[in-house]
Scaffold this motif. Structure first.
Motif: not given
Length: 531
Positions: A25-29, A140-143, A15-23
């Motif tokens: 970190m999950e993708a970053l793993s 760069a796409t996520m944060v 909805q916001s186009g931005q990811m939470s820190h948890r999201e």
């Protein structure tokens, strides 16, 4: 009686186009696992190379090209992967790179000759090029750029972990089950990364019309390859002033010039968009990346050979010696990343890091086969502190000045030129090492009354089979030659510092919006959420 209405749930990433820190970190793993396997591919084999070259009856040139083959194909394909990331599903691209890397690992593990091994390493490089470019692009796409410093610290930590664990695991494998398992070891890690990415990475796909510049990429790879062949083989396979040498240099320069012309005048969507270099930060960061790659890869890749051939260490013990440099890199990358996120300022870390790189190289230029190991370790720690504050933050500076539509190309360009500098450095300094070792060995053997033992072929000896006086000569030759490599690399680090000093610091953006850049906007795009 009225009841209070429940508070509305916070907007999701979709909805916001931005990811939470948890999201994030999950993708970053999964991304960090992919980055780990890419870094591991070079570090795990570093301590095995002397044994591999001996078993496959290779030479110093073969030693160099086992490293260069991966760097060359990684360098060549990095900008192409970046372009693909601007058009296609980034998750599928990362997973494809993992599959290509695994295929190269299987071939390398079963390689019967040096030629097959070098070819397999080239295939590995294709996958590593994708992983190197795409992990930076996806982050760069996520944060936002401001928060990106924090996550760049995680990348630095993974780099440090791979650099620490790679030589240790590689040394243990060589000493127990054999060097071929150094290539097989990364395959399960790649498989885990593939599965984790499938489950956790969900980012928008921005599709726009992109034309891959295959002609420009082919010309660029061909030109750089010709020059690398010349640097690597001149002086051993043919004379520096021979017809072959001149043909390689002239041919390489002509092909590179054709590549530049294609990028400027012919390609609709060049693999290296020259318009990116209108930005001062991008231009200077690119120059610095080439020079850092040359100094870093060119000098440090031969440290394992120093510990095994100049100090008589086993592969496992040689791996333990890397802890000093990587420890410095780990500390500085994490601390600098967090401070950049907190303050939004980054130039001081680049300048300070480059100063430490120069100091570390100059200190390491004084080593030989008699230098105390704790002293060598201290010098390596200084170099690691400098590299940790420099490498990832150069990419961060460029991304901060780049429109989101060009993020893939810009990130890949920096990685491309750093890899190209590394390829040139490994080839050039490998040639310097080979020639100096041959000369020092010849002089040492002559003092022992042994003539005709110059070692001009660049053959890497098995120290265990040599008589003690001859072994001492070889150890001295590799000790002195390795120290000389760091002295040769130092001027390139000085030039990189000059480039960094002229970079204009722009505070980190705190949103993913890039309207303030004044950059050329992408054509109308279609956004599709990955599932």
């Amino acid at each position: 009686m009225s009841h209070p209405q429940p508070a509305s749930a916070p907007p999701t990433a979709e909805q916001s186009g931005q990811m939470s820190h948890r999201e994030v970190m999950e993708a970053l793993s999964g991304l960090l696992l992919a980055m780990f396997v890419a870094m591991l591919s070079s570090t795990i084999v570093s301590n095995a190379l002397p044994r591999i070259v001996t078993d496959l009856d290779g030479s110093q040139t073969g030693y160099t090209w086992v490293v260069v083959a991966t760097l060359l194909t990684m360098t060549a394909t990095t900008p192409i992967w970046g372009k693909l990331a601007d058009q296609f599903d980034k998750k599928v691209l990362v997973q494809s790179a993992l599959v290509i890397f695994s295929l190269g690992s299987v071939i390398a593990g079963f390689a019967p000759t040096m030629e097959v091994l070098i070819g397999a390493r080239a295939v590995q490089g294709l996958g590593v090029g994708g992983l190197t470019a795409l992990v930076q692009v996806v982050i760069a796409t996520m944060v936002t750029p401001r928060e990106r410093g924090r996550y760049s610290g995680y990348i630095g930590a993974v780099f440090a972990m791979a650099t620490i664990s790679g030589p240790l695991v590689g040394g243990l494998l060589v000493d127990t089950v054999g060097w071929r398992w150094c290539f097989f070891f990364g395959i399960p890690v790649a498989l885990v990364a593939f599965v984790v990415l499938q489950k956790t990475l969900h980012i928008p796909v921005v599709r726009r019309e992109v034309h891959i510049d295959y002609l420009g990429a082919t010309l660029l790879v061909g030109g750089v390859s010709l020059l690398l062949v010349w640097v690597s083989l001149a002086g051993s396979q043919f004379a520096w002033t021979s017809v072959t040498s001149i043909a390689l240099v002239v041919g390489g320069l002509v092909v590179v010039a054709c590549a530049v012309y294609v990028e400027m005048r012919v390609a609709r969507d060049p693999v290296i968009p020259l318009r990116l270099f209108r930005d001062r930060t991008t231009s200077l960061a690119t120059v610095a990346s080439v020079l850092i790659g040359l100094a870093m890869f060119g000098a440090t890749v031969y440290l394992s050979q120093y510990f095994q051939l100049a100090r008589g260490m086993s592969p496992t013990r040689a791996g333990l010696m890397s802890v000093a440099m990587v420890g410095g890199l780990l500390v500085s990358s994490i601390i600098s990343g967090r401070l950049i996120t907190r303050t939004g300022r980054w130039k001081n870390f680049l300048v300070g890091g480059m100063v430490l790189v120069i100091v570390g190289l100059l200190l390491l230029s004084t080593i030989d086969e008699t230098t105390r190991l704790w002293v060598v370790g201290g010098f390596m720690a200084v170099l690691g502190l400098g590299l940790g504050a420099t490498m990832q933050n150069l990419v961060l500076a460029v991304q901060n000045n780049t429109a989101q539509s060009d993020m893939g190309a810009a990130s890949a360009v920096v990685a491309f030129f750093r890899s190209m500098g590394g390829s040139i450095g490994v080839s050039a300094l490998g040639a310097v090492l080979s020639h100096q070792v041959a000369d020092e060995t010849a002089r040492g053997l002559a003092r022992l009354g042994i003539e005709g033992g110059a070692g001009g072929s660049g053959h890497i000896p098995d120290l265990a089979t040599l008589p003690e006086p001859v072994r001492a000569v070889v150890e001295h030759a590799f000790g002195v030659a390795t120290g000389h490599l760091f002295l040769v690399a130092a001027p390139f680090a000085v030039a990189a510092l000059v480039a960094v000093l002229f970079i204009e610091e722009v505070p980190m953006r705190e949103t993913l919006d890039d309207d303030d850049l004044g950059a050329r906007r992408a054509p109308e795009a279609t956004v599709v959420l990955e599932r």
